[in-house]
Motif scaffolding. Structure first.
Motif, PDB file in Angstrom:
ATOM      1  N   ASN A  30       0.801  -1.219   0.000  1.00 56.18           N
ATOM      2  CA  ASN A  30       0.000   0.000   0.000  1.00 56.18           C
ATOM      3  C   ASN A  30       0.835   1.271   0.000  1.00 56.18           C
ATOM      4  OD1 ASN A  30      -2.414  -1.431   0.054  1.00 56.18           O
ATOM      5  ND2 ASN A  30      -2.345  -1.655   2.290  1.00 56.18           N
ATOM      6  N   ASN A  31       2.142   1.126  -0.034  1.00 57.95           N
ATOM      7  CA  ASN A  31       3.019   2.291  -0.005  1.00 57.95           C
ATOM      8  C   ASN A  31       3.952   2.280  -1.204  1.00 57.95           C
ATOM      9  OD1 ASN A  31       2.391   3.693   2.617  1.00 57.95           O
ATOM     10  ND2 ASN A  31       2.844   1.646   3.411  1.00 57.95           N
ATOM     11  N   LYS A  32       3.383   2.253  -2.396  1.00 57.18           N
ATOM     12  CA  LYS A  32       4.172   2.241  -3.620  1.00 57.18           C
ATOM     13  C   LYS A  32       4.789   3.615  -3.854  1.00 57.18           C
ATOM     14  CE  LYS A  32       2.875  -1.959  -4.302  1.00 57.18           C
ATOM     15  NZ  LYS A  32       2.051  -2.386  -5.390  1.00 57.18           N
ATOM     16  N   THR A  33       5.899   3.627  -4.518  1.00 56.92           N
ATOM     17  CA  THR A  33       6.626   4.857  -4.762  1.00 56.92           C
ATOM     18  C   THR A  33       6.251   5.441  -6.114  1.00 56.92           C
ATOM     19  OG1 THR A  33       8.462   3.959  -3.465  1.00 56.92           O
ATOM     20  CG2 THR A  33       8.942   5.824  -4.901  1.00 56.92           C
ATOM     21  N   THR A  34       6.117   6.745  -6.168  1.00 54.25           N
ATOM     22  CA  THR A  34       5.840   7.407  -7.441  1.00 54.25           C
ATOM     23  C   THR A  34       7.115   7.465  -8.269  1.00 54.25           C
ATOM     24  OG1 THR A  34       6.282   9.577  -6.469  1.00 54.25           O
ATOM     25  CG2 THR A  34       3.995   8.780  -6.434  1.00 54.25           C
ATOM     26  N   SER A  35       6.942   7.616  -9.606  1.00 53.82           N
ATOM     27  CA  SER A  35       8.089   7.620 -10.504  1.00 53.82           C
ATOM     28  C   SER A  35       7.766   8.425 -11.748  1.00 53.82           C
ATOM     29  CB  SER A  35       8.456   6.184 -10.892  1.00 53.82           C
ATOM     30  OG  SER A  35       9.463   6.165 -11.879  1.00 53.82           O
ATOM     31  N   LYS A  36       8.811   8.881 -12.416  1.00 56.07           N
ATOM     32  CA  LYS A  36       8.643   9.586 -13.687  1.00 56.07           C
ATOM     33  C   LYS A  36       8.604   8.611 -14.866  1.00 56.07           C
ATOM     34  CE  LYS A  36      10.874  13.825 -12.039  1.00 56.07           C
ATOM     35  NZ  LYS A  36      12.005  14.775 -12.231  1.00 56.07           N
ATOM     36  N   ILE A  37       8.838   7.334 -14.610  1.00 55.32           N
ATOM     37  CA  ILE A  37       8.771   6.323 -15.658  1.00 55.32           C
ATOM     38  C   ILE A  37       7.317   6.079 -16.017  1.00 55.32           C
ATOM     39  CG2 ILE A  37       9.251   3.915 -16.225  1.00 55.32           C
ATOM     40  CD1 ILE A  37      11.679   4.074 -14.366  1.00 55.32           C
ATOM     41  N   ASN A  38       7.030   6.029 -17.327  1.00 48.86           N
ATOM     42  CA  ASN A  38       5.641   5.907 -17.776  1.00 48.86           C
ATOM     43  C   ASN A  38       5.551   4.973 -18.973  1.00 48.86           C
ATOM     44  OD1 ASN A  38       2.848   6.465 -18.032  1.00 48.86           O
ATOM     45  ND2 ASN A  38       3.287   8.024 -19.573  1.00 48.86           N
ATOM     46  N   PHE A  39       4.810   3.873 -18.815  1.00 51.92           N
ATOM     47  CA  PHE A  39       4.586   2.932 -19.902  1.00 51.92           C
ATOM     48  C   PHE A  39       3.119   2.970 -20.319  1.00 51.92           C
ATOM     49  CE2 PHE A  39       8.552   1.208 -18.274  1.00 51.92           C
ATOM     50  CZ  PHE A  39       9.228   0.911 -19.452  1.00 51.92           C
ATOM     51  N   VAL A  40       2.903   3.222 -21.606  1.00 45.68           N
ATOM     52  CA  VAL A  40       1.567   3.354 -22.168  1.00 45.68           C
ATOM     53  C   VAL A  40       1.196   2.077 -22.904  1.00 45.68           C
ATOM     54  CG1 VAL A  40       0.147   4.650 -23.794  1.00 45.68           C
ATOM     55  CG2 VAL A  40       1.807   5.849 -22.361  1.00 45.68           C
ATOM     56  N   ASP A  41      -0.012   1.599 -22.696  1.00 47.02           N
ATOM     57  CA  ASP A  41      -0.499   0.420 -23.412  1.00 47.02           C
ATOM     58  C   ASP A  41      -0.752   0.800 -24.867  1.00 47.02           C
ATOM     59  OD1 ASP A  41      -1.807  -1.771 -24.468  1.00 47.02           O
ATOM     60  OD2 ASP A  41      -2.989  -2.142 -22.674  1.00 47.02           O
ATOM     61  N   ALA A  42       0.132   0.315 -25.744  1.00 47.57           N
ATOM     62  CA  ALA A  42       0.051   0.644 -27.170  1.00 47.57           C
ATOM     63  C   ALA A  42      -0.301  -0.584 -28.001  1.00 47.57           C
ATOM     64  CB  ALA A  42       1.374   1.235 -27.643  1.00 47.57           C
ATOM     65  N   THR A  43      -0.905  -1.574 -27.371  1.00 48.13           N
ATOM     66  CA  THR A  43      -1.202  -2.825 -28.068  1.00 48.13           C
ATOM     67  C   THR A  43      -2.044  -2.594 -29.313  1.00 48.13           C
ATOM     68  OG1 THR A  43      -1.169  -3.938 -25.918  1.00 48.13           O
ATOM     69  CG2 THR A  43      -2.091  -5.151 -27.787  1.00 48.13           C
ATOM     70  N   GLU A  44      -3.165  -1.944 -29.144  1.00 45.26           N
ATOM     71  CA  GLU A  44      -4.082  -1.753 -30.268  1.00 45.26           C
ATOM     72  C   GLU A  44      -3.517  -0.799 -31.301  1.00 45.26           C
ATOM     73  OE1 GLU A  44      -8.743  -0.430 -31.094  1.00 45.26           O
ATOM     74  OE2 GLU A  44      -8.045  -0.827 -29.045  1.00 45.26           O
ATOM     75  N   SER A  45      -2.964   0.322 -30.861  1.00 42.91           N
ATOM     76  CA  SER A  45      -2.447   1.324 -31.800  1.00 42.91           C
ATOM     77  C   SER A  45      -1.232   0.829 -32.564  1.00 42.91           C
ATOM     78  CB  SER A  45      -2.105   2.617 -31.057  1.00 42.91           C
ATOM     79  OG  SER A  45      -1.083   2.387 -30.085  1.00 42.91           O
ATOM     80  N   SER A  46      -0.485  -0.124 -31.983  1.00 44.24           N
ATOM     81  CA  SER A  46       0.714  -0.647 -32.647  1.00 44.24           C
ATOM     82  C   SER A  46       0.389  -1.696 -33.702  1.00 44.24           C
ATOM     83  CB  SER A  46       1.650  -1.265 -31.614  1.00 44.24           C
ATOM     84  OG  SER A  46       1.113  -2.472 -31.094  1.00 44.24           O
ATOM     85  N   GLY A  47      -0.804  -2.283 -33.639  1.00 44.90           N
ATOM     86  CA  GLY A  47      -1.173  -3.344 -34.567  1.00 44.90           C
ATOM     87  C   GLY A  47      -0.811  -4.735 -34.103  1.00 44.90           C
ATOM     88  N   LEU A  48      -0.347  -4.860 -32.851  1.00 44.99           N
ATOM     89  CA  LEU A  48       0.041  -6.174 -32.332  1.00 44.99           C
ATOM     90  C   LEU A  48      -1.208  -6.863 -31.772  1.00 44.99           C
ATOM     91  CD1 LEU A  48       2.706  -7.876 -31.809  1.00 44.99           C
ATOM     92  CD2 LEU A  48       2.423  -7.192 -29.435  1.00 44.99           C
ATOM     93  N   ILE A  49      -1.999  -7.408 -32.656  1.00 41.66           N
ATOM     94  CA  ILE A  49      -3.235  -8.066 -32.255  1.00 41.66           C
ATOM     95  C   ILE A  49      -3.025  -9.578 -32.311  1.00 41.66           C
ATOM     96  CG2 ILE A  49      -5.710  -8.235 -32.650  1.00 41.66           C
ATOM     97  CD1 ILE A  49      -4.632  -5.413 -31.913  1.00 41.66           C
ATOM     98  N   PHE A  50      -2.911 -10.175 -31.143  1.00 40.88           N
ATOM     99  CA  PHE A  50      -2.593 -11.605 -31.063  1.00 40.88           C
ATOM    100  C   PHE A  50      -3.208 -12.188 -29.803  1.00 40.88           C
ATOM    101  CE2 PHE A  50      -0.022 -15.053 -29.306  1.00 40.88           C
ATOM    102  CZ  PHE A  50       0.104 -15.907 -30.399  1.00 40.88           C
ATOM    103  N   LYS A  51      -3.881 -13.314 -29.956  1.00 42.58           N
ATOM    104  CA  LYS A  51      -4.447 -14.012 -28.801  1.00 42.58           C
ATOM    105  C   LYS A  51      -3.849 -15.403 -28.671  1.00 42.58           C
ATOM    106  CE  LYS A  51      -8.681 -15.243 -26.335  1.00 42.58           C
ATOM    107  NZ  LYS A  51      -8.127 -16.493 -25.790  1.00 42.58           N
ATOM    108  N   HIS A  52      -3.343 -15.675 -27.496  1.00 41.79           N
ATOM    109  CA  HIS A  52      -2.862 -17.010 -27.205  1.00 41.79           C
ATOM    110  C   HIS A  52      -4.037 -17.901 -26.838  1.00 41.79           C
ATOM    111  CE1 HIS A  52      -1.390 -20.169 -24.375  1.00 41.79           C
ATOM    112  NE2 HIS A  52      -0.516 -20.332 -25.356  1.00 41.79           N
ATOM    113  N   VAL A  53      -4.045 -19.117 -27.392  1.00 40.80           N
ATOM    114  CA  VAL A  53      -5.107 -20.085 -27.134  1.00 40.80           C
ATOM    115  C   VAL A  53      -4.519 -21.220 -26.302  1.00 40.80           C
ATOM    116  CG1 VAL A  53      -6.769 -21.680 -28.153  1.00 40.80           C
ATOM    117  CG2 VAL A  53      -6.251 -19.508 -29.296  1.00 40.80           C
TER     118      VAL A  53
END
Length: 575
Positions: A30-53
């Motif tokens: 409950n005491n996570k640290t803030t950071s300037k690192i930022n990762f954006v979910d770009a799955t759809e915009s990148s075209g990486l559309i894949f489902k594991h079965v």
């Protein structure tokens, strides 16, 4: 994959206390640290559309919850990292049309197109992991696909498609469950050999029904015998010879899930660390000729801090504390920390996960893929972990634990300590799936390292690094001449002002996966690498002075660096 449960029709009370965090651990969460690192979910915009079965079945066949893997490599030689994802299907049946493997070609700007059909990448068997490397030194990255059936497939890259050369290569089906694999030049003859990790002797016929609180669950590995791993020597003519016995690695049959390949003792040859599930982990130290001895027990990296076997899943190497010795990190089962073995003296390790800030929160998740990488280009390596449980009904027993779990990001504070920034580093880290494979690369060519996650029976995820305050960078694509063409096993030391940063091109890491062979050096505020020393396998070090920041360089062994723009054009391979 460690579970305490009952077998067949005998039902005992569950002894699994792993998922009930102590108050101290709960406070840490409950005491996570803030950071300037930022990762954006770009799955759809990148075209990486894949489902594991995965083909989940009522019988709960053991392999269903363990895949899938991902490899990042430049398959078409345009300097941009592409993505290959493995698939599985339905256990014990022919793979359906919607469960094919897939290759996504990158335009250099982080946009991907599915080229699986034209590259002739389909898939057979119940797929697990993937290894990549240039096995014939023609400048093109080839592929090895592992599967449950032990029928690993070797695919030759022609530059436009893959050709299955398994039958002519000498790689024979051994009917032993293959998980992770990796490539490296273990005997220092200039070509890449193949190390395949094997798991347990499991089949539908010897499947043990297991129960927890009267609920059917997936089997635990301690119910089955382990099998020995496999080493295939490259004979240099498109043929491989099984040298598992003569190399020494067949002497011990454990329960392997992952491996990390690198020069752990910096003696110029490639060593292997194998993460075993509920049996001691192994550190295969190479004598330089491709003969190995397991040094894990005597070196202090086979067991937990308390001297016990753990449910180990994934592995990676890094000199995270900057003491010029290579350390090992291993992901483990819930209530077991991601173990971090700090190499304090040559081939002497000490487990330090709690001391460096990783132990408490990592115990709260079940972890698989793992990668050290410099997320903010400040010169030290941060730690990314892919999480997900193996019991699909775990929520019915324990309110505090879920099947799908949040992945973890630990920021290196620069003094060998880590801060959990999972909750404050962007929406890509908020996604909860049953994550398995993990790989890292700079997909959009901005000098910041991104990542891709392979999720079990779920959609793959691509996360772009959009951190606003990252340091400067130098990107390197290395290619051997005397050394193997993929430059696997090459060690690099960069002098940046008064700081030394060391990296290795590894032949395998994480879980069922492998990251990009290109190296991104984070320079912080510096404008250049003052000196780059490249330790090519089998050669004298190559020294390059004054490499300006903000560029990508292609370096042939012994040649001057050449600027390139990822994805702009194909770079021809010189023979």
């Amino acid at each position: 994959m460690k579970i305490i449960l009952s077998v067949a029709t005998i039902i005992f009370p569950i002894l699994f206390v792993a998922c009930s965090p102590t108050q101290e651990n709960a406070n840490a969460l409950n005491n996570k640290t803030t950071s300037k690192i930022n990762f954006v979910d770009a799955t759809e915009s990148s075209g990486l559309i894949f489902k594991h079965v995965a083909g989940y079945s009522p019988e709960k066949w053991m392999p269903e919850v363990l895949a899938a893997g991902v490899a990042v490599a430049d398959f078409n030689r345009d300097g941009a990292p592409d993505i290959l994802l493995t698939n599985s299907g339905k256990f014990g049946e022919e793979r359906p049309a919607d469960a094919k493997n897939a290759i996504f070609i990158n335009d250099g700007k982080g946009k991907f197109s599915n080229r699986s059909a034209e590259w002739n990448l389909g898939g057979s068997g119940y797929g697990q992991g993937v290894a990549v490397g240039d096995i014939n030194n023609d400048g093109l990255i080839d592929v090895l696909l592992t599967n449950y059936e032990g029928d690993s497939r070797l695919l030759k890259n022609t530059g436009e498609k893959f050709e299955d050369i398994t039958e002519t290569s000498g790689i024979n089906r051994d009917n032993k469950w293959a998980t992770s694999a990796g490539m490296a030049d273990f005997d220092n003859d200039g070509d890449l050999d193949i190390f395949i990790v094997k798991y347990v002797n499991y089949s539908k016929s010897n499947h043990q029904k297991t129960f927890s609180n009267k609920m059917l669950t997936y089997s635990a590995p301690y119910l089955y015998q382990g099998v020995s791993d496999q080493l295939l020597r490259n004979d240099g003519n498109g043929k491989f010879t099984d040298v598992s016995e003569t190399s020494g690695i067949a002497a011990s049959s454990q329960k392997g899930l992952a491996l990390a390949i690198g020069d752990i003792d910096k003696d110029g040859d490639q060593d292997v660390y194998v993460a075993n599930d509920t049996t001691p982990n192994q550190l295969w130290v190479n004598d330089g000729s491709g003969k190995f001895k397991d040094a894990a027990r005597i070196s202090g990296c086979a067991y937990s801090e308390n001297g016990k076997e753990e449910g180990s899943m994934g592995a990676d190497f890094s000199d995270f504390d900057g003491n010029k010795l290579i350390d090992i990190a291993v992901t483990n089962f819930q209530d077991e920390p991601t173990a971090v073995y700090s190499q304090t003296e040559p081939l002497f390790f000490r487990e330090v996960s709690d001391a460096i800030g990783i132990g408490q929160t990592s115990r709260q998740r079940l972890s698989f893929g793992i990668d050290f990488f410099d997320a903010d280009n400040d010169g030290d390596e941060d730690l990314l972990i892919a999480n997900g449980h193996i019991e699909d009904n775990i929520e019915k027993r324990l309110e505090s634990v879920s099947f799908a779990q949040q992945n973890s990001l630990f920021e290196n504070s620069g003094d060998g300590k880590f801060l959990d920034i999972s909750d404050s580093s962007g929406d890509a880290l908020q996604d909860k799936q049953v994550s398995r494979g993990l790989a890292v690369a700079d997909f959009d060519s901005d000098g910041n390292l991104d990542f891709v996650v392979a999720n079990n029976n779920g959609m793959a995820e691509l996360a772009q690094n959009e951190s606003s305050s990252n340091g400067k960078f130098v990107g390197l694509w290395l290619e051997g001449i005397k050394a193997n063409r993929s430059a696997i096993g090459t060690r690099l030391v960069a002098t940046i002002g008064e700081k030394l940063i060391e990296r290795q091109i590894m032949g395998a890491q994480s879980y069922l996966s492998v990251s990009d062979f290109r190296i991104i050096f984070g320079l912080g505020d510096s404008d250049k690498i003052d000196e780059l020393k490249i330790y090519w396998a089998g050669s004298s070090p190559q020294i390059i002075k004054n490499l300006p920041a903000g560029k990508f360089y292609y370096i042939r062994e012994g040649k001057e660096p050449m600027n390139f723009i990822p994805g702009e054009k194909q770079i021809k391979s010189e023979n």
